[in-house]
Write a protein that holds these residues in place. Sequence first.
Motif, mmCIF file in Angstrom:
data_model
loop_
_atom_site.group_PDB
_atom_site.id
_atom_site.type_symbol
_atom_site.label_atom_id
_atom_site.label_comp_id
_atom_site.label_asym_id
_atom_site.label_seq_id
_atom_site.Cartn_x
_atom_site.Cartn_y
_atom_site.Cartn_z
ATOM 1 N N ASP A 120 0.855 -1.210 0.012
ATOM 2 C CA ASP A 120 -0.135 -0.159 -0.007
ATOM 3 C C ASP A 120 0.803 1.277 -0.043
ATOM 4 N N TYR A 121 0.259 2.297 -0.153
ATOM 5 C CA TYR A 121 0.860 3.713 -0.038
ATOM 6 C C TYR A 121 1.818 3.862 1.053
ATOM 7 N N LYS A 122 1.371 3.304 2.139
ATOM 8 C CA LYS A 122 2.283 3.342 3.266
ATOM 9 C C LYS A 122 3.370 2.466 3.491
ATOM 10 N N LEU A 203 7.070 -12.995 -6.464
ATOM 11 C CA LEU A 203 8.528 -12.683 -6.999
ATOM 12 C C LEU A 203 8.162 -11.317 -7.708
ATOM 13 N N ALA A 204 7.054 -10.434 -7.430
ATOM 14 C CA ALA A 204 7.053 -8.947 -7.817
ATOM 15 C C ALA A 204 6.238 -8.440 -6.674
ATOM 16 N N VAL A 205 6.104 -6.981 -6.824
ATOM 17 C CA VAL A 205 5.439 -6.196 -5.876
ATOM 18 C C VAL A 205 4.338 -5.395 -6.642
ATOM 19 N N PHE A 206 3.276 -5.387 -6.236
ATOM 20 C CA PHE A 206 2.087 -4.328 -6.730
ATOM 21 C C PHE A 206 2.196 -3.157 -5.986
ATOM 22 N N VAL A 207 2.528 -2.011 -6.445
ATOM 23 C CA VAL A 207 2.741 -0.865 -5.364
ATOM 24 C C VAL A 207 1.355 -0.266 -5.740
ATOM 25 N N GLN A 208 0.511 -0.009 -4.432
ATOM 26 C CA GLN A 208 -0.503 0.486 -4.848
ATOM 27 C C GLN A 208 -0.527 1.936 -4.395
#
Length: 308
Positions: A120-122, A203-208
Motif C-alpha cells: 500500500d501507499y504507506k 516474485l513481484a510487488v504491486f505498488v498501490q
Amino acid sequence: MKISVVIPLYNKKDSIIATIQTVLSQTILPEEIVVVNDGSTDGSDAIVTQFNHSLVRLIDQKNAGVAAARNKGIEKAKHEWIAFLDADDIWNINYLKEIKALAAQFPYCNVLATAYEMQDYKGNKTSLKLNKIPFKEDAGILINYFEVACCSHPPLWSSAIVIKKRALQDIEGFPLGIKSGEDLLTWAKLAVKNKIAYNLNPLAVFVQDSAHTYDDKPNRIPENIDVVGRELSSLYKKNKNIICLKNYISSWKKMRASIYLRLGLRSKSVKAALEAIYYNPFNKMVYVYLCLTVVPNKILHRVLKINK
C-alpha cells in the motif's frame, strides 16, 4: 528464451527510474526493455531518454490508454516472449530467472506467471491469498484458473506475467475502450486458449496508491455498459466446458455490485447483483449486497468496512 519487457508509461516521473532499475538489476537480463510513453505530460519520457542504456528503447504515442500502450509494445517487441511491467511496480531480482525456469519446466505453456505481494501507499505489504491451487509443489500448471480466481486474490496480474507474442496476437492483444478490467478480460481469453505455468513464490510487488485503500471511495465508477461482462459472457457461450467460467462472470458482476454499493448507487448495485445471481445463484455474498441496498447509510458503511 528471449524476452522483451514492455513498460507502459503515463505520468510516472517519480517511479519510472526505479521500475527500469528493477529490470536492470535482474540476475538474468532481458534482451530489451520497451518503454511506451502514452502521451505523458510530467516529463516522464525525458527521464527515460536521459537513462541512456543500451537495453532501453523509448516509443512515443498519443495518449490512448494503458491497453493501447501495451499493444504498441507487443507490436514493437523484437522477441518471442513479452514480459509486462507497470511503471510503478517492482520485480524480485530473480524474477526473470524463475520465469525462464518455468519455461524450461513447462515448455508447452504459452503463459508464465508468478505470485506477487501488494504494497500500500504507506509501504505495508500483504501476501497473496490463493485457494484451490491444483498442485502441491512451488510451481505447476494452473489448470483451473477461473476456479482459483473466483475464491482468491487475482492469481494473474499485469506485472507478474510473461506471454508468448503469438498467444497475445491470437486474442488480438489487450481490448481497447475499456476503462477498468481490460487486463482481467485479457487473462480470461488467454486462460481459455492456453496452459498457464505458475510459480507460487511472490516474485513481484504491486505498488498501490491511496485509491486502492478502503478509506477512499473507489477511484472510478463502473462503466454503464459492462463491456467486460458482455465479452466474458460471449466467451462462456463458446466455452461452456471451461471449469468455473460461469462463476467467474458472477464474481465480476458481484464486484460491480460492491462498488456501486460503496458509491451509494443502490439501484445499479441491485441490477449488478441480480446479474451475478443469474450466473451463479450460490454466490452468497451477492444476497448480502442485495439486503444492504435497503439499509440506512450509517449501517451500510459500517458493514462494508467490516467486510473489507
